[in-house]
Every structure is written in C-alpha cells, then in structure tokens.
Design a protein around this motif. Structure first.
Motif, PDB file in Angstrom:
ATOM      1  N   GLU A 166       0.834  -1.211   0.000  1.00  0.00           N
ATOM      2  CA  GLU A 166       0.000   0.000   0.000  1.00  0.00           C
ATOM      3  C   GLU A 166       0.864   1.255   0.000  1.00  0.00           C
ATOM      4  O   GLU A 166       0.553   2.235  -0.696  1.00  0.00           O
ATOM      5  N   GLU A 167       1.952   1.222   0.754  1.00  0.00           N
ATOM      6  CA  GLU A 167       2.864   2.368   0.792  1.00  0.00           C
ATOM      7  C   GLU A 167       3.480   2.615  -0.587  1.00  0.00           C
ATOM      8  O   GLU A 167       3.524   3.753  -1.075  1.00  0.00           O
ATOM      9  N   GLY A 222       2.213   1.682  -3.351  1.00  0.00           N
ATOM     10  CA  GLY A 222       1.120   2.046  -4.235  1.00  0.00           C
ATOM     11  C   GLY A 222       0.865   3.535  -4.273  1.00  0.00           C
ATOM     12  O   GLY A 222       0.536   4.096  -5.332  1.00  0.00           O
ATOM     13  N   ARG A 223       0.994   4.174  -3.132  1.00  0.00           N
ATOM     14  CA  ARG A 223       0.783   5.626  -3.100  1.00  0.00           C
ATOM     15  C   ARG A 223       1.821   6.349  -3.966  1.00  0.00           C
ATOM     16  O   ARG A 223       1.510   7.343  -4.632  1.00  0.00           O
ATOM     17  N   LYS A 224       3.049   5.862  -3.967  1.00  0.00           N
ATOM     18  CA  LYS A 224       4.105   6.492  -4.766  1.00  0.00           C
ATOM     19  C   LYS A 224       3.961   6.160  -6.252  1.00  0.00           C
ATOM     20  O   LYS A 224       4.475   6.893  -7.105  1.00  0.00           O
ATOM     21  N   THR A 244       1.005   5.760  -7.833  1.00  0.00           N
ATOM     22  CA  THR A 244      -0.276   6.230  -8.360  1.00  0.00           C
ATOM     23  C   THR A 244      -0.142   7.678  -8.820  1.00  0.00           C
ATOM     24  O   THR A 244       0.022   8.598  -8.015  1.00  0.00           O
ATOM     25  N   THR A 245      -0.197   7.865 -10.132  1.00  0.00           N
ATOM     26  CA  THR A 245      -0.120   9.201 -10.727  1.00  0.00           C
ATOM     27  C   THR A 245      -1.025   9.234 -11.948  1.00  0.00           C
ATOM     28  O   THR A 245      -0.897   8.394 -12.842  1.00  0.00           O
ATOM     29  N   VAL A 298      -1.684   3.313 -11.580  1.00  0.00           N
ATOM     30  CA  VAL A 298      -1.929   2.899 -10.199  1.00  0.00           C
ATOM     31  C   VAL A 298      -0.842   1.933  -9.742  1.00  0.00           C
ATOM     32  O   VAL A 298      -0.002   1.497 -10.539  1.00  0.00           O
ATOM     33  N   ARG A 313      -9.140  -0.351  -0.870  1.00  0.00           N
ATOM     34  CA  ARG A 313      -8.287   0.840  -1.012  1.00  0.00           C
ATOM     35  C   ARG A 313      -7.290   0.719  -2.165  1.00  0.00           C
ATOM     36  O   ARG A 313      -6.627   1.700  -2.507  1.00  0.00           O
ATOM     37  N   GLN A 314      -7.140  -0.472  -2.760  1.00  0.00           N
ATOM     38  CA  GLN A 314      -6.097  -0.670  -3.769  1.00  0.00           C
ATOM     39  C   GLN A 314      -6.650  -0.510  -5.183  1.00  0.00           C
ATOM     40  O   GLN A 314      -7.744  -0.968  -5.499  1.00  0.00           O
ATOM     41  N   ASN A 321      -7.795   0.994  -9.010  1.00  0.00           N
ATOM     42  CA  ASN A 321      -8.858   1.854  -9.531  1.00  0.00           C
ATOM     43  C   ASN A 321      -9.825   0.987 -10.339  1.00  0.00           C
ATOM     44  O   ASN A 321      -9.502   0.547 -11.444  1.00  0.00           O
TER      45      ASN A 321
END
Length: 428
Positions: A188-189, A191-193, A195-196, A200, A251-252, A254
């Motif tokens: 998840e961590e 994934g945030r970096k 996702t732009t 995803v 949460r993962q 789109n």
C-alpha cells in the motif's frame, strides 16, 4: 454356413445382456476405442480453456502424440475461460460430455458430488495404487484434486500466487526494483508512490470468481481469518479479520480502469505497477505486450504477508479429468500419462509457464528461473481455498462483496454482513 450380419450380432448381444467382441472394441457411435488389450485408438474429444500460448503448445503435442499413436485422433476445443464451466455444465446435463477435460480444481467438489467425473485410475499410469502414483509427483500435488479422499485428476498449471511488479514503473517512482514490497503494508505504501494520473500501484483482477478468491484469501487468512468455515457452514467476513481485509482490498487500485483481459492487460501495458497472479504470468505478459521483458520490464516476488504475521499464499490447480460417461476413457488417460513425461513437462513450462508438478520438476532446465523457485518455496504455506460443492455460488457471493466495497457501493461492514448471510443460505 451363412454369415451373420454385424448389426444382428450387436442386436443379439444387446438382447442377451452381453457385450460382443465387436461392441467392446467400438464406442457408441461405432468408432474404435482404446483398451489395455487394443492400446490407444479412436477419437478423444478434449475441452480446455483458451489461452494463446497454451493452445499453440497443445496443438504441437497433439500432432506429436498422433504421429506416435496413429490410431488416435485428439479433437481439441478451446473455450473462453469465462464460458468453460457453463459449457461443461450444459454438456454434462445433456449427457454428452467430452472425454477429456481441463477442469479448475476449485469446481471439483461440485463435479464429483454430481458424479460427472471419473476417479483417477492409477493402473493407467503404471502404478499399483494412488499412493504409488502420488510418489511420482510433488508433495501435495493432488491436494486440490481430492474430494472425500478420492483423487479425480492429474494436476496441470499447479500454482501459488506471486506478486508481479513493473521494474520500469518502480524506477520511475524512485523505488528500488530489486527490493519489492514484502508486506501488505509496504504494498500500500509503494502504491501511493506509484499512483499518478491514470496509473496505479496494485490492481486486482476484478469480475472473476477464481481471482476474487486468489486475491482475497492471502489477505484474510494472513490475518488469521477464513472466507468460510467449512465445518460449520458459516461465512467468515463479518469478523475483525474479514472487515480489515475487505477495507484493505477496497483501497487498492482503480476499478474504473479497464482492459479486455482485465488486470493482466493493465499490468502488461504498465498502467498498473503490481499484480497478484500465478507462475503463468511470465509468459502471458510478453504475449500481451512484446516489449515487456521478464527480468527487465517486469519481475516476480513472493506473495506479501502482513507485518508480524505468518505467511499465507493462495493457490490453485487445473486438472486433467475424464468424464464418467466418456466414450474413450482408456485413450484419454493414456494421452494424459504421455503428457506427464519429463520432456513434455519441461517443454510445457518453457513454452507456457504452466507447471505439471511431477517429482523433481524444480530441477528441469525451464524451472531455473526466479518465479519457479519462488513457487517451490511458497507451496509449503499455500492454501487452495474452501472445498465445497457450492463453491461457485459461495465465491460469487464473495466477488459481489469485494466489488461492492471497491466500487464504494457499501462499507466493508455491510458487505461482510451480506456475504455471511448469503453463505448461510447457500450452505444450509
């Protein structure tokens, strides 16, 4: 002496309740069939799901087998995977199933409980017992193909899931492609970096029963929960472990992203940077995108675990099975036995990425890659999911719960309650 016409011989044998030599050598349509005495012969109708690399490989093996056994004709039918179970159910219902079938092991309990598939005959594989036959395969190779202590098929595409990731996307995000995430928290961590815009991190394979189970099982089981308590027939999502796993799942990725082959296609294009999938992914992704190179563009890692928790991987197997009402069972099993030779197993793995887990497969030339070694390591903690005659209905209810959460249609708690209630009705 006047010769008796063949049709009169058959008619007389039928009236007397005995099988004439002519009847024994032929199927119901008058075509020859194989036996221990006659050897493999006659037509074998074989159904399996369509996948381009496997279709090409299987066609070459059919040609090779027919050259070696010219009295046999293998007639394959490649069915889109989404339609295979429905087509098989219709064939069984009408009493005209194919001889040989590639069956998803997760549907075995349903097929076996209805008497649709034949028990595995060890003698046709040169073994005096099932235990002797099992000794020729990897540990637990038959676990997913066993129902009520009876084995029903030969495993093919024996798998536990991996975390596949795009090395190129990791580099673009400033992440070390040689250090993939080892925990679900890190996934998840990362994934945030990753996702732009339209890109995803981790994308689940949506709208598919088996992948709903394979993606979700490591999450809930890794927390100490279960999708279903098979002994009590109760759903296990309305628990702290189930709700936490549902919330994480939601949460993962789109769910608005789409591709004709779902998450596999999105990963092949680089739209998603991570994918939970099996060993076959090594050959599937280059087939979907010729520019994607294993070890350069994308790579594999062991399935993550929750921080501080035991490792849990989900697994699946397909099995070669023969219909109980097959017209040519001896030849069908003979062909399957031929397919399990070491040369074929090595060729299959190299060409399609599919593992037939004969003993020592890990030492074959085609199994020296990272994903094969990871598969070997993970099998010790791989869970093949619930074994239920009502598997399809139960996992469809799971898919409904997962999709309602990821599409933000209802919170995890409500989805969990609805799933457990549905399981109560299905398994009552």
């Amino acid at each position: 002496m006047t010769a008796i016409p063949r049709r009169d011989l058959l008619r007389a044998a039928a009236l007397l309740g005995v099988a004439s030599p002519l009847a024994t050598a032929c199927g119901s349509g008058g075509e020859p069939v194989g036996s221990k005495e006659a050897g493999p012969q006659g037509p074998v109708i074989a159904w399996m799901h369509h996948e381009e690399a496997n279709d090409k490989y299987f066609n070459t093996k059919i040609a090779e087998y027919q050259r070696q056994f010219p009295k046999v004709t293998i007639k394959p039918l490649y069915v889109p995977i989404a339609n295979l179970d429905t087509k098989l159910s219709t064939a069984f219902t009408t009493g005209s199933p194919p001889d040989l079938i590639k069956v998803g092991a997760w549907t075995l309990a349903e097929r076996a409980s209805k008497g649709q598939v034949a028990p595995l005959p060890p003698a046709e594989f040169g073994a005096g017992s099932i235990d002797e036959l099992k000794s020729k395969f990897d540990t637990n190779a038959f676990a997913a193909l066993t129902y009520k202590d009876q084995v029903y098929g030969i495993p093919i595409d024996f798998n536990s899931v991996h975390l596949w990731y795009r090395r190129d996307r990791f580099e673009q995000a400033g992440l070390d492609p040689d250090k993939p995430p080892a925990t679900w928290e890190e996934v998840e961590e990362f994934g945030r970096k990753l996702t732009t815009g339209s890109q995803v991190g981790l994308q689940w394979q949506l709208a598919d029963n088996i992948w709903a189970m394979l993606n979700f099982l490591p999450l809930i089981n890794g927390l100490g929960g279960r999708i279903v308590d098979e002994a009590s027939g109760r759903g296990g999502l309305n628990t702290p472990e189930g709700i936490q796993a549902l919330e994480y799942y939601g949460r993962q990725g789109n769910p608005k992203l789409s591709d004709p082959v779902g998450a596999f296609g999105l990963f092949a294009k680089g739209t998603s940077a991570m994918l939970v999938s099996g060993r076959f992914t090594s050959s599937l992704i280059p087939a979907l995108n010729a520019k994607a190179k294993l070890g350069e563009t994308f790579d594999s890692a062991v399935v993550p675990s929750w921080a501080g928790k035991e490792k849990v991987a989900s697994g699946y197997s397909w099995g070669w099975m023969v219909a109980k009402k097959a017209k040519n069972p001896y030849t069908a099993w003979h062909f399957v036995n031929w397919l399990t030779s070491s040369g074929s197993v090595d060729q299959q793995l190299a060409t399609t990425g599919l593992v037939t887990p004969t003993a020592g497969w890990q030492k074959l030339p085609s199994a020296r890659d990272k994903a094969s070694q990871q598969l070997e390591d993970q099998l010790a903690y791989t869970d093949f999911g619930p074994v239920l005659p009502q598997w399809t209905e139960t996992i469809k209810a799971l898919l409904d719960a997962l999709e309602s959460v990821i599409h933000k249609q209802r919170p995890a708690k409500d989805a969990a309650v609805a799933f457990d209630a549905a399981v109560g009705r299905i398994l009552k």
